[in-house]
Design a protein around this motif. Structure first.
Motif, mmCIF file in Angstrom:
data_model
loop_
_atom_site.group_PDB
_atom_site.id
_atom_site.type_symbol
_atom_site.label_atom_id
_atom_site.label_comp_id
_atom_site.label_asym_id
_atom_site.label_seq_id
_atom_site.Cartn_x
_atom_site.Cartn_y
_atom_site.Cartn_z
ATOM 1 N N ILE A 149 0.822 -1.213 0.000
ATOM 2 C CA ILE A 149 0.000 0.000 0.000
ATOM 3 C C ILE A 149 0.858 1.265 0.000
ATOM 4 C CG2 ILE A 149 -1.685 1.344 1.330
ATOM 5 C CD1 ILE A 149 -2.752 -1.440 2.337
ATOM 6 N N GLY A 150 1.778 1.358 0.956
ATOM 7 C CA GLY A 150 2.523 2.593 1.149
ATOM 8 C C GLY A 150 3.781 2.727 0.333
ATOM 9 N N GLY A 151 4.181 1.673 -0.340
ATOM 10 C CA GLY A 151 5.365 1.735 -1.195
ATOM 11 C C GLY A 151 4.991 1.607 -2.652
ATOM 12 N N MET A 152 4.477 0.447 -3.017
ATOM 13 C CA MET A 152 4.199 0.178 -4.425
ATOM 14 C C MET A 152 2.996 0.958 -4.947
ATOM 15 S SD MET A 152 4.421 -3.443 -6.346
ATOM 16 C CE MET A 152 2.765 -4.041 -6.293
ATOM 17 N N ILE A 153 1.868 0.866 -4.274
ATOM 18 C CA ILE A 153 0.670 1.568 -4.759
ATOM 19 C C ILE A 153 0.866 3.082 -4.701
ATOM 20 C CG2 ILE A 153 -1.786 2.021 -4.308
ATOM 21 C CD1 ILE A 153 -2.044 -0.975 -3.584
ATOM 22 N N LEU A 154 1.491 3.565 -3.629
ATOM 23 C CA LEU A 154 1.786 5.000 -3.538
ATOM 24 C C LEU A 154 2.652 5.442 -4.707
ATOM 25 C CD1 LEU A 154 1.899 7.769 -2.119
ATOM 26 C CD2 LEU A 154 3.841 6.893 -0.819
ATOM 27 N N THR A 155 3.685 4.702 -4.993
ATOM 28 C CA THR A 155 4.584 5.058 -6.095
ATOM 29 C C THR A 155 3.848 5.087 -7.428
ATOM 30 O OG1 THR A 155 6.496 4.118 -4.963
ATOM 31 C CG2 THR A 155 6.656 4.345 -7.356
ATOM 32 N N VAL A 156 3.080 4.052 -7.689
ATOM 33 C CA VAL A 156 2.372 3.951 -8.966
ATOM 34 C C VAL A 156 1.305 5.037 -9.109
ATOM 35 C CG1 VAL A 156 0.843 2.441 -10.310
ATOM 36 C CG2 VAL A 156 2.904 1.514 -9.271
ATOM 37 N N SER A 157 0.696 5.421 -7.995
ATOM 38 C CA SER A 157 -0.401 6.396 -8.083
ATOM 39 C C SER A 157 0.046 7.846 -7.923
ATOM 40 C CB SER A 157 -1.484 6.072 -7.045
ATOM 41 O OG SER A 157 -0.968 6.163 -5.745
ATOM 42 N N MET A 213 3.777 11.817 -11.595
ATOM 43 C CA MET A 213 4.595 13.034 -11.555
ATOM 44 C C MET A 213 5.793 12.895 -12.484
ATOM 45 S SD MET A 213 4.636 14.055 -7.518
ATOM 46 C CE MET A 213 5.630 15.519 -7.827
ATOM 47 N N ASN A 214 6.418 11.718 -12.477
ATOM 48 C CA ASN A 214 7.571 11.483 -13.346
ATOM 49 C C ASN A 214 7.170 11.525 -14.817
ATOM 50 O OD1 ASN A 214 9.036 11.125 -10.999
ATOM 51 N ND2 ASN A 214 9.070 8.900 -11.154
ATOM 52 N N GLU A 215 6.022 10.959 -15.113
ATOM 53 C CA GLU A 215 5.551 10.970 -16.504
ATOM 54 C C GLU A 215 5.247 12.388 -16.971
ATOM 55 O OE1 GLU A 215 2.374 8.097 -16.300
ATOM 56 O OE2 GLU A 215 3.764 6.418 -16.621
ATOM 57 N N ALA A 216 4.694 13.211 -16.095
ATOM 58 C CA ALA A 216 4.431 14.607 -16.449
ATOM 59 C C ALA A 216 5.744 15.356 -16.656
ATOM 60 C CB ALA A 216 3.589 15.284 -15.372
ATOM 61 N N LEU A 217 6.725 15.096 -15.797
ATOM 62 C CA LEU A 217 8.022 15.760 -15.941
ATOM 63 C C LEU A 217 8.721 15.329 -17.226
ATOM 64 C CD1 LEU A 217 9.926 17.747 -14.394
ATOM 65 C CD2 LEU A 217 11.175 15.699 -13.653
ATOM 66 N N ALA A 218 8.489 14.110 -17.657
ATOM 67 C CA ALA A 218 9.111 13.611 -18.890
ATOM 68 C C ALA A 218 8.681 14.424 -20.108
ATOM 69 C CB ALA A 218 8.773 12.139 -19.100
ATOM 70 N N LEU A 219 7.520 15.060 -20.027
ATOM 71 C CA LEU A 219 6.997 15.850 -21.148
ATOM 72 C C LEU A 219 7.501 17.289 -21.152
ATOM 73 C CD1 LEU A 219 3.293 14.580 -20.993
ATOM 74 C CD2 LEU A 219 5.180 13.730 -22.438
ATOM 75 N N ILE A 278 8.816 24.989 -12.420
ATOM 76 C CA ILE A 278 8.439 23.586 -12.624
ATOM 77 C C ILE A 278 9.265 22.683 -11.708
ATOM 78 C CG2 ILE A 278 8.501 21.660 -14.276
ATOM 79 C CD1 ILE A 278 7.787 23.803 -16.452
ATOM 80 N N TRP A 279 10.575 22.903 -11.666
ATOM 81 C CA TRP A 279 11.416 22.045 -10.843
ATOM 82 C C TRP A 279 11.090 22.187 -9.359
ATOM 83 C CZ3 TRP A 279 13.596 17.684 -10.910
ATOM 84 C CH2 TRP A 279 14.382 17.292 -9.822
ATOM 85 N N ARG A 280 10.948 23.419 -8.874
ATOM 86 C CA ARG A 280 10.647 23.618 -7.449
ATOM 87 C C ARG A 280 9.353 22.921 -7.054
ATOM 88 N NH1 ARG A 280 13.227 28.190 -8.431
ATOM 89 N NH2 ARG A 280 11.424 29.395 -9.099
ATOM 90 N N ALA A 281 8.310 23.107 -7.853
ATOM 91 C CA ALA A 281 7.018 22.486 -7.545
ATOM 92 C C ALA A 281 7.129 20.952 -7.577
ATOM 93 C CB ALA A 281 5.955 22.966 -8.519
ATOM 94 N N TYR A 282 7.799 20.458 -8.591
ATOM 95 C CA TYR A 282 7.975 19.016 -8.727
ATOM 96 C C TYR A 282 8.792 18.465 -7.563
ATOM 97 C CZ TYR A 282 9.824 14.587 -10.486
ATOM 98 O OH TYR A 282 10.191 13.273 -10.615
ATOM 99 N N SER A 283 9.948 19.034 -7.321
ATOM 100 C CA SER A 283 10.875 18.517 -6.326
ATOM 101 C C SER A 283 10.252 18.515 -4.929
ATOM 102 C CB SER A 283 12.169 19.327 -6.319
ATOM 103 O OG SER A 283 13.051 18.863 -5.320
ATOM 104 N N GLU A 284 9.617 19.580 -4.546
ATOM 105 C CA GLU A 284 9.015 19.663 -3.211
ATOM 106 C C GLU A 284 7.959 18.582 -3.012
ATOM 107 O OE1 GLU A 284 7.579 23.653 -2.617
ATOM 108 O OE2 GLU A 284 9.608 24.504 -2.746
ATOM 109 N N ARG A 285 7.052 18.466 -3.950
ATOM 110 C CA ARG A 285 5.973 17.475 -3.826
ATOM 111 C C ARG A 285 6.520 16.055 -3.930
ATOM 112 N NH1 ARG A 285 1.679 15.490 -7.728
ATOM 113 N NH2 ARG A 285 0.110 14.622 -6.341
#
Length: 168
Positions: free
Chosen positions: A97-105, A110-116, A127-134
């Motif tokens: 729940i807290g590792g795998m599902i959290l990562t996937v959800s 977030m990583n896929e959005a950053l890839a674009l 963009i980087w500050r918002a991404y990195s903090e969250r």
């Protein structure tokens, strides 16, 4: 069953330790290092790391950990080591729940959005500050969960070693 448990318990330790160490390294070095770079460089570097992490070395620890722990818990329970089985099983559920599902959800989208993102955009700093903090908040959560998972495995192995109705 006991021979299987003798293989699964150390495998559980190895996998849970590997995934905890992976997330922990991001907490205490990788993201802090990226935050020291120019945003354009940090974005490009993170894009490269995210693209490379999907590999055969990472997959067993990330995807296999909860299922190996659940199997270990079941086998321990079947051999009469109910407390050890519970420790392994709880660790498996916690990580699932807290590792795998959290990562996937959370982290993967977030990583896929950053890839674009074009790293050379004028808004790279924002963009980087918002991404990195969250991203770091959620990575700390994954790290804590993975650490608790590792503690559960340790408790399971300790319980087995103390003779939790396995050795008789």
């Amino acid at each position: 069953m006991r021979a299987l448990l003798a293989v699964l318990a150390p495998l559980s330790l190895l996998l849970s330790g590997a995934i905890f160490g992976f997330f922990y390294a991001w907490v205490c070095s990788t993201m802090w290092g990226l935050d020291q770079l120019a945003p354009e460089t940090a974005i490009a570097a993170m894009q490269g790391m995210n693209a490379s992490v999907r590999n055969a070395v990472f997959a067993p620890a990330f995807f296999g950990t909860p299922f190996v722990l659940l199997l270990t818990g079941f086998v321990a329970w079947r051999t009469g080591a109910a407390r050890a089985g519970a420790a392994f099983g709880i660790g498996g559920v916690i990580y699932l729940i807290g590792g795998m599902i959290l990562t996937v959800s959370v982290n993967v989208p977030m990583n896929e959005a950053l890839a674009l993102v074009d790293p050379n955009t004028a808004e790279a700093g924002e963009i980087w500050r918002a991404y990195s903090e969250r991203w770091q908040v959620w990575n700390i959560a994954r790290t804590v969960v993975s650490g608790v998972t590792l503690l559960c495995v340790g408790a399971g192995i300790w319980t087995l070693a103390r003779g939790s109705r396995v050795v008789g």
